[in-house]
Design a protein around this motif. Sequence first.
Motif, PDB file in Angstrom:
ATOM      1  N   ARG A  38       0.835  -1.207   0.000  1.00 58.53           N
ATOM      2  CA  ARG A  38       0.000   0.000   0.000  1.00 58.53           C
ATOM      3  C   ARG A  38       0.871   1.259   0.000  1.00 58.53           C
ATOM      4  NH1 ARG A  38      -2.845  -1.302   3.946  1.00 58.53           N
ATOM      5  NH2 ARG A  38      -1.945  -0.037   5.623  1.00 58.53           N
ATOM      6  N   ASP A  42       1.211   4.030  -3.073  1.00 61.73           N
ATOM      7  CA  ASP A  42       0.984   5.466  -2.859  1.00 61.73           C
ATOM      8  C   ASP A  42       2.174   6.292  -3.357  1.00 61.73           C
ATOM      9  OD1 ASP A  42      -1.453   4.934  -1.735  1.00 61.73           O
ATOM     10  OD2 ASP A  42      -0.748   5.067   0.342  1.00 61.73           O
ATOM     11  N   GLU A  43       3.394   5.871  -3.047  1.00 59.74           N
ATOM     12  CA  GLU A  43       4.563   6.666  -3.432  1.00 59.74           C
ATOM     13  C   GLU A  43       4.844   6.585  -4.929  1.00 59.74           C
ATOM     14  OE1 GLU A  43       8.098   6.900  -1.252  1.00 59.74           O
ATOM     15  OE2 GLU A  43       7.141   6.790   0.714  1.00 59.74           O
ATOM     16  N   ASP A  45       2.513   6.267  -7.032  1.00 63.24           N
ATOM     17  CA  ASP A  45       1.309   6.806  -7.678  1.00 63.24           C
ATOM     18  C   ASP A  45       0.858   5.881  -8.806  1.00 63.24           C
ATOM     19  OD1 ASP A  45      -0.774   8.577  -7.949  1.00 63.24           O
ATOM     20  OD2 ASP A  45       0.303   9.894  -9.348  1.00 63.24           O
TER      21      ASP A  45
END
Length: 495
Positions: A38, A42-43, A45
Motif C-alpha cells: 500500500r 501510494d509513493e 502513484d
Amino acid sequence: MEERSPARVRNELVADIVDVLQESTTVRQENSADIWVRMLSDELDAPVEPLRNAALRPWLLHLVERCAEIPDGLPCLVRCLKYLEQQSSAILSLLRLVDEWEAVDFFDGADLRPLQPILRDMRSSAELATLARRASRSRTQELPAWCDTGWAVFLRLAGGNSAAKELPVSMAFLALAADRLVEDGQMEAAEDLRRWNRQQSLTWGLEDKMTDWQRSGIAQQAPPPMVPAYLMIQFEPDGVDPDRYLLSHWRQSDAEGWHPVPGETLHLHRDDLPAEVEVLIEQTEERWADLRQPVVLEFILPWELLGEPVEWWHKESSSSSPTPLVMDYAVLVRSFERLRKAAWHRPWHKKWRQLKEQPADSHSYFNPPGQSHFHLERELKEDDQAVCLVLSEPPGGDSGAGQQEFMAGLRAGVPAMIWHRGDCGDPAFKEAVAEMVQDRGLSSLVTRAGNWRKEALALGPEGWDNHVGRHLAILVDDPERRPGPPGPDRAPVTP
C-alpha cells in the motif's frame, strides 16, 4: 571469466533483489506485506497488486521488474520497506543492489562484476571516504553506512557528482583505487582496474579526460598533513520554552578542506543534552573507527549555557567507570550568538587575521574587576592586537558583569576568551592563565589549557574539583571554520 550480456546482467540483478526480499519477514507475512504494498503504491502513484494467493517468488519478480521500469522505482521499493524494517540487514543488502542497478544503467548495461573481487577487499572506511572525496573533488564528503567496501563505493559513485567537463567520479575513484593498490604492492589487481578504465574511456571517447585526470594535482596529490577532525555540537535556544534546545551537529574529517557535514537536529529538554551528546559522540566514533586524525569537540553554546562544564560530561555513563570527555578530546567552546549575528563578523575577522598573521604582535587583555563593559569594549576595539580576553567574572555569574564582559568581547571581535567557571579571582586561576598566555600563538594557548585539564584529570574524581584545570573554560572562535547553520544567519541576542 564469461562476459555477461546487458540483458543477463539486469536479469541477474533482479533475481538478486528478489532473493533478499524473499527472506524478509515483512514480505513473507501477509499483514506487513499488505502495508508495504500500500505504501509503495501510494509513493509510486501507481496501483500495485497485493500478493494474496499468488506464489511469492513470481510475484516478487514481477514487482521488481515493474519498479525497475519506473523512474526512482527501485529506490522507492526499498524506501517503503525501510519504513517497516528500519536498518535491517535486508535493507542494507537492497541498498547495495539498487546502487549496482543504477551503476549498470549508468555504464549502459556493462558487466561490472569482474571489478568486484578486487574492490571488495578495500575496507578501510576512512580511506574509502578520502578516495571518494578526492574522486568527486570534495562534492562527496561522507558515505552511507552500506558503502563499507571499495565495490560498494564504486557503485554508489557511478553516475553521480560529475561536472560536464570532468571524468566520471566512479572512474576517477577506480584510478585512485589502482594507485592505492600499487602502494600496497598489488600490481596485478591495480592493472585490472586500469585496464577496465582504459577500455571504458575508449568506449565513451574519454581518453583526453582520463589523461587530464592523471596529470591533475588531485590524482597525484601528496598525503595531506595530519589536521584534526572536528565534531561541532550546537545548542540553540528553543525561543519559546527556556528549558528546551535544538541540538544540531556537524562532522568535519576532510583533511584537504573545510566541508562540514550536517547531522540530524533534535529538540530536547536541557536535562537531556548530556545524554544525547554521549550518544552522538559514540555514533561518530563508530563512523570514524579507523580515522587516524585527532578529534576536537567544539560546543557552540548560547550565553546561558556557558557555565556548563561540557568537557567534563561523560562517555560510557552506563558503566561503573564513566569517562570524562576531556580524557579523550580537546574540547573548546564557541559562541552561538556571534555565529548568528553577522553584524559582529567584520571585527571578528579583523582580530582573527591579526592573531593568525602576526601572533608575535598579538596579546591578551586582562579585564580588571569593576571596569565597566563600556570601557572594556572601547579599549578592546582601540587595541587591534588584543585577541584574547581574560574575564574578571564568569559569564553566568549572578551579578551579570561577566555576561556584559563576554558581550563586549564579542562586539569587539575578540576570537579567544578564558574564564574560571566559578571564581575568576582565584589565585590558582590567575597563575594558570599567566602561564597559558605567555606564548602568543593560539595553538600554544589550546595546548596549555589542555595540560592544566590533564593535571586535574590525573587527580581522579576524588580530587579534581580542587584543581583549577577542572574549572577552566576556553572559547576559541575561528571565523574561517563555521558550520552551516540550520536556521537564518541571525538570532536574538540578550544584552
